[in-house]
Write a protein that holds these residues in place. Structure first.
Motif, PDB file in Angstrom:
ATOM      1  N   ARG A  59       3.231   4.245   3.239  1.00 38.05           N
ATOM      2  CA  ARG A  59       2.489   5.404   2.742  1.00 38.05           C
ATOM      3  C   ARG A  59       1.171   5.042   2.075  1.00 38.05           C
ATOM      4  N   TYR A  60       1.085   3.829   1.514  1.00 38.76           N
ATOM      5  CA  TYR A  60      -0.097   3.449   0.742  1.00 38.76           C
ATOM      6  C   TYR A  60      -0.616   2.080   1.170  1.00 38.76           C
ATOM      7  N   GLN A  61      -1.933   1.923   1.033  1.00 36.12           N
ATOM      8  CA  GLN A  61      -2.549   0.624   1.253  1.00 36.12           C
ATOM      9  C   GLN A  61      -2.314  -0.250   0.018  1.00 36.12           C
ATOM     10  N   GLY A  62      -2.192  -1.553   0.227  1.00 34.87           N
ATOM     11  CA  GLY A  62      -2.044  -2.452  -0.902  1.00 34.87           C
ATOM     12  C   GLY A  62      -0.971  -3.483  -0.649  1.00 34.87           C
ATOM     13  N   GLU A  63      -0.401  -3.990  -1.740  1.00 34.87           N
ATOM     14  CA  GLU A  63       0.627  -5.019  -1.635  1.00 34.87           C
ATOM     15  C   GLU A  63       1.664  -4.824  -2.734  1.00 34.87           C
ATOM     16  N   VAL A  64       2.886  -5.201  -2.411  1.00 37.76           N
ATOM     17  CA  VAL A  64       3.981  -5.190  -3.375  1.00 37.76           C
ATOM     18  C   VAL A  64       4.576  -6.592  -3.383  1.00 37.76           C
ATOM     19  N   PRO A 100      -4.901  -2.528  -4.099  1.00 37.19           N
ATOM     20  CA  PRO A 100      -3.869  -2.110  -5.043  1.00 37.19           C
ATOM     21  C   PRO A 100      -2.645  -3.016  -4.933  1.00 37.19           C
ATOM     22  N   CYS A 101      -2.084  -3.364  -6.077  1.00 38.41           N
ATOM     23  CA  CYS A 101      -0.969  -4.317  -6.075  1.00 38.41           C
ATOM     24  C   CYS A 101       0.042  -3.943  -7.152  1.00 38.41           C
ATOM     25  N   VAL A 102       1.311  -4.059  -6.783  1.00 35.33           N
ATOM     26  CA  VAL A 102       2.421  -3.900  -7.730  1.00 35.33           C
ATOM     27  C   VAL A 102       3.276  -5.153  -7.630  1.00 35.33           C
ATOM     28  N   GLU A 103       3.680  -5.678  -8.777  1.00 36.65           N
ATOM     29  CA  GLU A 103       4.448  -6.930  -8.806  1.00 36.65           C
ATOM     30  C   GLU A 103       5.744  -6.741  -9.588  1.00 36.65           C
ATOM     31  N   PHE A 104       6.847  -7.206  -8.995  1.00 35.80           N
ATOM     32  CA  PHE A 104       8.148  -7.195  -9.659  1.00 35.80           C
ATOM     33  C   PHE A 104       8.463  -8.588 -10.195  1.00 35.80           C
TER      34      PHE A 104
END
Length: 206
Positions: A59-64, A100-104
């Motif tokens: 759904r979104y551009q970026g990285e997880v 955009p980036c989200v990190e766990f």
């Protein structure tokens, strides 16, 4: 045939219908999150985060990014997955970074795990840290970011049901970090967790 005024009116109607549809979907999600509770089970955190990552990037551009060793969790797998879905979506949506980036990441704190969900997004003013968890809370107009403001409220309710808590803090350089504290075994935990009362307040559970 429609003139300019007619086309503007139709466009306004279309936008409002989309907003009502989004609100309806979010309210259904809120009700389901409260009603569709399952027995606690043990599951690999890494497995559900991989699924969360795949859905978000469709759904979104970026990285997880999923960093470090991930533990087994004991809880309602489907509802906790919903928590991570909401946090990742927010981190990628409320974001003006070129990537955009989200990190766990996870920290073992003894009787509980701290699961950090860190993003490089637009950030949250400290004076809004509590307000963002209110039902229908929105910090930005619909023209900038879509949504009805139910996601974080749902996330807090689910985490509270697991005798945990969720905190938010700023990240150096911009962005936000949501820290989810979950007991390793809520049924045996002697230190307090938290729950939401009927009037929407947070109080310890002993």
């Amino acid at each position: 045939q429609l003139g300019n005024n007619g086309r503007e009116m139709l466009n306004t109607i279309s936008i409002n219908v989309d907003r009502i549809t989004q609100l309806t979907d979010d309210l259904v999600g809120l009700v389901n999150a409260e009603r569709e509770k399952s027995e606690n089970e043990e599951f690999e955190l890494g497995d559900i985060l991989s699924e969360v990552r795949q859905r978000a990037l469709e759904r979104y551009q970026g990285e997880v990014l999923i960093c470090g060793d991930l533990p087994l969790l004991l809880g309602d797998k489907a509802r906790l997955t919903l928590v991570f879905d909401h946090l990742v979506e927010n981190g990628l949506k409320f974001n003006q970074h070129s990537v955009p980036c989200v990190e766990f990441s996870v920290l073992d704190m003894g009787i509980e795990y701290r699961i950090d969900v860190t993003d490089n997004g637009i950030g949250i003013p400290p004076n809004q840290y509590e307000n963002i968890f209110a039902l229908f809370a929105k910090l930005h107009p619909d023209e900038m970011y879509s949504g009805s403001g139910t996601g974080l409220n749902i996330a807090r309710r689910i985490v509270a049901d697991h005798r945990g808590r969720i905190d938010v803090s700023a990240v150096e350089g911009g962005g936000s970090r949501f820290s989810i504290f979950l007991p390793k075994d809520g049924s045996r935990l002697t230190s307090p967790g938290f729950r939401i009362t009927g009037d929407g307040k947070i109080e310890p559970v002993r």
